[in-house]
Design a protein around this motif. Structure first.
Motif, PDB file in Angstrom:
ATOM      1  N   PHE A 175     -73.385 -13.603  -8.409  1.00 42.15           N
ATOM      2  CA  PHE A 175     -73.219 -14.995  -7.979  1.00 42.15           C
ATOM      3  C   PHE A 175     -71.746 -15.397  -8.056  1.00 42.15           C
ATOM      4  O   PHE A 175     -71.237 -16.079  -7.159  1.00 42.15           O
ATOM      5  CB  PHE A 175     -74.070 -15.920  -8.870  1.00 42.15           C
ATOM      6  CG  PHE A 175     -74.048 -17.343  -8.415  1.00 42.15           C
ATOM      7  CD1 PHE A 175     -74.814 -17.743  -7.334  1.00 42.15           C
ATOM      8  CD2 PHE A 175     -73.237 -18.281  -9.044  1.00 42.15           C
ATOM      9  CE1 PHE A 175     -74.785 -19.066  -6.887  1.00 42.15           C
ATOM     10  CE2 PHE A 175     -73.202 -19.601  -8.606  1.00 42.15           C
ATOM     11  CZ  PHE A 175     -73.975 -19.992  -7.530  1.00 42.15           C
ATOM     12  N   GLY A 212     -84.810 -14.979 -16.105  1.00 37.77           N
ATOM     13  CA  GLY A 212     -85.401 -16.310 -16.119  1.00 37.77           C
ATOM     14  C   GLY A 212     -84.495 -17.222 -15.313  1.00 37.77           C
ATOM     15  O   GLY A 212     -83.508 -16.777 -14.751  1.00 37.77           O
ATOM     16  N   PHE A 262     -67.843   1.283  -6.464  1.00 35.56           N
ATOM     17  CA  PHE A 262     -67.447   1.043  -7.851  1.00 35.56           C
ATOM     18  C   PHE A 262     -65.918   1.058  -7.955  1.00 35.56           C
ATOM     19  O   PHE A 262     -65.278   2.056  -7.599  1.00 35.56           O
ATOM     20  CB  PHE A 262     -68.059   2.121  -8.750  1.00 35.56           C
ATOM     21  CG  PHE A 262     -67.604   2.028 -10.184  1.00 35.56           C
ATOM     22  CD1 PHE A 262     -67.878   0.894 -10.940  1.00 35.56           C
ATOM     23  CD2 PHE A 262     -66.891   3.073 -10.773  1.00 35.56           C
ATOM     24  CE1 PHE A 262     -67.458   0.808 -12.270  1.00 35.56           C
ATOM     25  CE2 PHE A 262     -66.478   2.995 -12.100  1.00 35.56           C
ATOM     26  CZ  PHE A 262     -66.760   1.859 -12.848  1.00 35.56           C
ATOM     27  N   ILE A 287     -83.209 -21.259 -15.652  1.00 34.66           N
ATOM     28  CA  ILE A 287     -83.199 -22.698 -15.898  1.00 34.66           C
ATOM     29  C   ILE A 287     -81.805 -23.224 -15.619  1.00 34.66           C
ATOM     30  O   ILE A 287     -80.804 -22.606 -15.969  1.00 34.66           O
ATOM     31  CB  ILE A 287     -83.689 -23.063 -17.316  1.00 34.66           C
ATOM     32  CG1 ILE A 287     -82.946 -22.282 -18.397  1.00 34.66           C
ATOM     33  CG2 ILE A 287     -85.176 -22.865 -17.452  1.00 34.66           C
ATOM     34  CD1 ILE A 287     -83.285 -22.742 -19.796  1.00 34.66           C
ATOM     35  N   THR A 334     -64.800  -9.439 -11.886  1.00 38.52           N
ATOM     36  CA  THR A 334     -65.893  -9.819 -12.803  1.00 38.52           C
ATOM     37  C   THR A 334     -65.809  -8.840 -13.977  1.00 38.52           C
ATOM     38  O   THR A 334     -65.958  -7.632 -13.790  1.00 38.52           O
ATOM     39  CB  THR A 334     -67.276  -9.666 -12.117  1.00 38.52           C
ATOM     40  OG1 THR A 334     -67.215 -10.243 -10.808  1.00 38.52           O
ATOM     41  CG2 THR A 334     -68.365 -10.339 -12.924  1.00 38.52           C
ATOM     42  N   ALA A 370     -70.878  -2.469  -7.123  1.00 42.05           N
ATOM     43  CA  ALA A 370     -71.320  -1.123  -7.496  1.00 42.05           C
ATOM     44  C   ALA A 370     -72.777  -0.853  -7.107  1.00 42.05           C
ATOM     45  O   ALA A 370     -73.136   0.284  -6.797  1.00 42.05           O
ATOM     46  CB  ALA A 370     -71.138  -0.927  -8.998  1.00 42.05           C
TER      47      ALA A 370
HETATM   48  C1  LIG Z   1     -82.356 -12.296 -18.188  1.00 43.10           C
HETATM   49  C2  LIG Z   1     -81.344 -13.285 -17.736  1.00 43.10           C
HETATM   50  C3  LIG Z   1     -81.685 -14.629 -17.723  1.00 43.10           C
HETATM   51  C4  LIG Z   1     -80.763 -15.572 -17.266  1.00 43.10           C
HETATM   52  N1  LIG Z   1     -81.143 -16.880 -17.236  1.00 43.10           N
HETATM   53  C5  LIG Z   1     -80.292 -17.791 -16.710  1.00 43.10           C
HETATM   54  C6  LIG Z   1     -80.699 -19.139 -16.549  1.00 43.10           C
HETATM   55  O1  LIG Z   1     -81.818 -19.498 -16.886  1.00 43.10           O
HETATM   56  N2  LIG Z   1     -79.804 -20.015 -16.015  1.00 43.10           N
HETATM   57  C7  LIG Z   1     -78.553 -19.635 -15.621  1.00 43.10           C
HETATM   58  O2  LIG Z   1     -77.790 -20.460 -15.115  1.00 43.10           O
HETATM   59  N3  LIG Z   1     -78.143 -18.356 -15.777  1.00 43.10           N
HETATM   60  C8  LIG Z   1     -78.976 -17.443 -16.311  1.00 43.10           C
HETATM   61  N4  LIG Z   1     -78.577 -16.153 -16.471  1.00 43.10           N
HETATM   62  C9  LIG Z   1     -77.178 -15.845 -16.252  1.00 43.10           C
HETATM   63  C10 LIG Z   1     -76.847 -15.656 -14.792  1.00 43.10           C
HETATM   64  O3  LIG Z   1     -77.763 -14.781 -14.213  1.00 43.10           O
HETATM   65  C11 LIG Z   1     -75.465 -15.097 -14.745  1.00 43.10           C
HETATM   66  O4  LIG Z   1     -74.616 -16.003 -15.379  1.00 43.10           O
HETATM   67  C12 LIG Z   1     -74.904 -14.914 -13.357  1.00 43.10           C
HETATM   68  O5  LIG Z   1     -75.863 -14.377 -12.488  1.00 43.10           O
HETATM   69  C13 LIG Z   1     -73.705 -14.014 -13.488  1.00 43.10           C
HETATM   70  O6  LIG Z   1     -73.097 -13.841 -12.250  1.00 43.10           O
HETATM   71  P1  LIG Z   1     -71.797 -12.939 -12.186  1.00 43.10           P
HETATM   72  O7  LIG Z   1     -71.497 -12.725 -10.758  1.00 43.10           O
HETATM   73  O8  LIG Z   1     -70.730 -13.525 -13.028  1.00 43.10           O
HETATM   74  O9  LIG Z   1     -72.188 -11.585 -12.888  1.00 43.10           O
HETATM   75  P2  LIG Z   1     -73.354 -10.578 -12.507  1.00 43.10           P
HETATM   76  O10 LIG Z   1     -74.429 -11.255 -11.776  1.00 43.10           O
HETATM   77  O11 LIG Z   1     -73.682  -9.887 -13.740  1.00 43.10           O
HETATM   78  O12 LIG Z   1     -72.680  -9.620 -11.466  1.00 43.10           O
HETATM   79  C14 LIG Z   1     -71.591  -8.849 -11.782  1.00 43.10           C
HETATM   80  C15 LIG Z   1     -71.568  -7.730 -10.760  1.00 43.10           C
HETATM   81  O13 LIG Z   1     -70.317  -7.065 -10.859  1.00 43.10           O
HETATM   82  C16 LIG Z   1     -70.535  -5.733 -10.561  1.00 43.10           C
HETATM   83  N5  LIG Z   1     -69.408  -4.979 -11.105  1.00 43.10           N
HETATM   84  C17 LIG Z   1     -68.891  -5.034 -12.346  1.00 43.10           C
HETATM   85  N6  LIG Z   1     -67.851  -4.181 -12.461  1.00 43.10           N
HETATM   86  C18 LIG Z   1     -67.712  -3.601 -11.250  1.00 43.10           C
HETATM   87  C19 LIG Z   1     -66.808  -2.632 -10.748  1.00 43.10           C
HETATM   88  N7  LIG Z   1     -65.841  -2.118 -11.513  1.00 43.10           N
HETATM   89  N8  LIG Z   1     -66.926  -2.248  -9.453  1.00 43.10           N
HETATM   90  C20 LIG Z   1     -67.891  -2.799  -8.661  1.00 43.10           C
HETATM   91  N9  LIG Z   1     -68.791  -3.705  -9.104  1.00 43.10           N
HETATM   92  C21 LIG Z   1     -68.690  -4.098 -10.384  1.00 43.10           C
HETATM   93  C22 LIG Z   1     -71.845  -5.407 -11.231  1.00 43.10           C
HETATM   94  O14 LIG Z   1     -72.454  -4.284 -10.633  1.00 43.10           O
HETATM   95  C23 LIG Z   1     -72.630  -6.701 -11.020  1.00 43.10           C
HETATM   96  O15 LIG Z   1     -73.464  -6.617  -9.889  1.00 43.10           O
HETATM   97  C24 LIG Z   1     -79.470 -15.179 -16.887  1.00 43.10           C
HETATM   98  C25 LIG Z   1     -79.120 -13.834 -16.908  1.00 43.10           C
HETATM   99  C26 LIG Z   1     -80.039 -12.888 -17.303  1.00 43.10           C
HETATM  100  C27 LIG Z   1     -79.628 -11.437 -17.268  1.00 43.10           C
END
Ligand SMILES: Cc1cc2nc3c(=O)[nH]c(=O)nc-3n(C[C@H](O)[C@H](O)[C@H](O)COP(=O)(O)OP(=O)(O)OC[C@H]3O[C@@H](n4cnc5c(N)ncnc54)[C@H](O)[C@@H]3O)c2cc1C
Length: 523
Positions: free
Chosen positions: A10, A58, A227, A60, A267, A35
């Protein structure tokens, strides 16, 4: 100017959208490197009605996800034509608000009534207020349990809080302080969850697909199965300037030159790192890949401005961080009928049900139908998780993390005292477990400098985003945090567009303050 975004969760997708919308960067100049097979990161969706759905997360949210909703107001929904994702989201929550009447269930399968003041003593209320008013500078490395008496951790408040937000007594007092202030508005309704919102569908279809559908026609290059192994920094003393990015795709290695005028946004980790999925007959095979924080680890080697990844990731963190979640796909309705009778709620309106007597501390939520586009009528999806998967179950005498889906379902049904229907429900249901060894690591006790800033000191073209980046006041376990860090990094580095809206702070909101004081302090 080219923009390189590492991570297609996200946060990475929001970063691309902010670059286009706030900083007027052309979509054709933006590349996202992800990745995994698909964009979405933690917000994934797998399986189907026949093999069992897989929804590891989940969901919320609250109305104060200001950066998120500011963006989603401009992204058209892909499931409801003609409205934005934000409009669709709020319309759904107005039509189907949570009204949780059975949030906690005891070991005899009986609903524990919501009590006055959530079981908190006046002293507990003062301790909460005291922590909320303690400056973060005094909270470096401190744990929640240092601020409360042992009885606080047995109150209704703590049961509701810890199962909704994931915190344990040994976790960070600094993060809890942030949560108290950020979530104060939610406090009076923690039991019925009326102010807590959820997406109309699963987050992949509700949030990720619309973002991708908005970015793609604008020419954003979305590279999956890619990656990023390393980013090279120019050897300029006192400055951090990326001049090279190296990635692997389908076994081939590619090096991309990065100019000083270009932008790289990374990220630095994922709460879903090393996620492993099991089946009805197999427990999740625990993984030790470490790819989603490998780049952060490399960047932090010998550089203090990049924080301390080892405080959040690595085997030593797992005992205080792991959850096992499960997705139950259930047909023929017996389970749903029983749950509706127990909770006095229609599927989807009940919020979370926590089984207080279960050693794993199981919580579950029956999703509104449909949760997934195309979900057949008569097939329901239930999401659940165990806050203590390291403990042995009470009926299945194993740690949850070592259990198959069938074993988890059996434990759940016996905890609920649905024994007489156990065989029938087992036959008409598929339970897919999911191991999340790092999901709760944002709660690790930390100092203010353990996570790097969105733009580390001296950086000229490198920004960082996601949960493991330090922005003031906001709480990390949210998509909002990912959006905010991305927006802030872009605004600081490019100096274009507005700064992110301020983080909502309930302690300065008279309505929130009054509500919380009434519940916790007025006797
Ligand atoms: C079980 C669970 C429940 C949750 N519940 C909630 C909730 O209720 N409400 C809420 O607001 N949030 C919730 N969250 C948190 C929310 O899902 C995350 O905050 C958000 O989706 C994170 O987005 P992000 O893009 O920062 O990281 P991520 O979604 O973790 O994505 C990071 C991406 O970066 C990629 N990546 C990393 N390093 C590399 C690299 N070197 N090369 C290529 N790709 C790479 C990974 O493969 C991954 O796909 C929950 C999370 C989990 C796991």
């Amino acid at each position: 100017m080219k923009a390189h975004i590492v991570g297609g969760g996200f946060g990475g997708l929001a970063a691309a959208a902010y670059l286009i919308r706030n900083a007027e960067v052309s979509g054709q100049d933006i590349t996202i490197y992800e990745a995994h097979e698909r964009m979405g990161g933690s917000l994934s969706l797998g399986g189907n009605a026949e093999t069992g759905y897989i929804l590891p997360c989940g969901a919320i949210f609250d109305a104060k996800f200001r950066c998120t909703f500011d963006l989603l107001a401009e992204i058209p929904s892909t499931s409801s034509p003609g409205v934005s994702v934000k409009e669709e989201f709020f319309a759904f929550n107005v039509q189907y608000p949570f009204d949780d009447r059975a949030h906690i269930v005891d070991r005899n399968g009986r609903v524990v009534p919501h009590g006055p003041h959530f079981g908190l003593s006046l002293r507990d209320g003062f301790h909460l207020a005291r922590l909320s008013l303690t400056p973060e500078a005094w909270l470096d490395g401190r744990q929640i349990k240092e601020f409360f008496s042992p009885s606080f951790f047995t109150t209704e408040f703590w049961w509701l809080w810890s199962t909704l937000m994931g915190s344990l007594p040994q976790h960070s007092a600094m993060e809890l302080r942030r949560y108290i202030n950020r979530a104060l508005l939610l406090f009076p309704n923690l039991s019925d969850m009326r102010n807590i919102l959820r997406a109309p569908l699963n987050q992949y279809e509700a949030l990720i697909e619309p973002l991708v559908a908005w970015l793609r026609p604008r020419g954003v290059n979305l590279l999956t199965r890619t990656f990023v192994r390393d980013i090279g920094l120019a050897p300029t003393p006192g400055r951090i300037t990326v001049h090279r990015l190296e990635y692997e795709r389908d076994g081939a290695e590619t090096s991309v030159a990065v100019g000083p005028e270009d932008l790289v946004l990374v990220t630095t980790g994922s709460e879903a790192a090393d996620l492993a999925v099991g089946s009805m007959t197999e427990p999740p095979r625990q993984r030790n890949g470490g790819r989603s924080w490998a780049l952060w680890k490399r960047l932090a080697e010998g550089r203090t401005e990049f924080g301390k990844p080892e405080l959040f990731f690595g085997p030593a963190r797992i005992p205080d961080s792991r959850w096992v979640s499960f997705t139950l796909t259930t047909k023929e309705g017996e389970f749903i009928k029983r749950m509706s009778a127990l909770t006095d709620s229609e599927p989807g309106s009940g919020g979370l049900v926590t089984l207080k007597g279960s050693s794993w501390v199981l919580s579950l939520s029956i999703h509104h139908h449909p949760k997934v586009i195309g979900q057949p009528g008569g097939t329901n999806i239930v999401w659940g998780y165990g806050l203590h998967p390291e403990r042995n179950g009470d009926f299945v005498r194993k740690p949850m993390a070592a259990c198959t889906g069938a074993e988890i379902l059996q434990e759940l049904l016996r905890q609920l005292r649905f024994d007489d229907q156990l065989d029938a429900i087992m036959k008409s249901s598929i339970c897919i477990p999911c191991d999340l060894p790092y999901v709760n690591n944002i709660w690790m006790p930390r100092n203010r400098t353990d996570r790097p800033r969105p733009v580390p000191e001296g950086s000229t073209n490198l920004g960082l985003m996601g949960q493991y980046v330090e922005v003031e006041r906001d709480v990390a376990f949210t998509i909002e945090y990912s959006a905010r860090t991305a927006w802030e990094a872009i605004q600081i580095l490019l100096k274009r567009g507005p700064a992110p809206p301020p983080v909502y702070q309930g302690q300065y909101d008279p309505k929130a303050l009054f509500g919380a004081l009434k519940v916790f302090l007025c006797r």
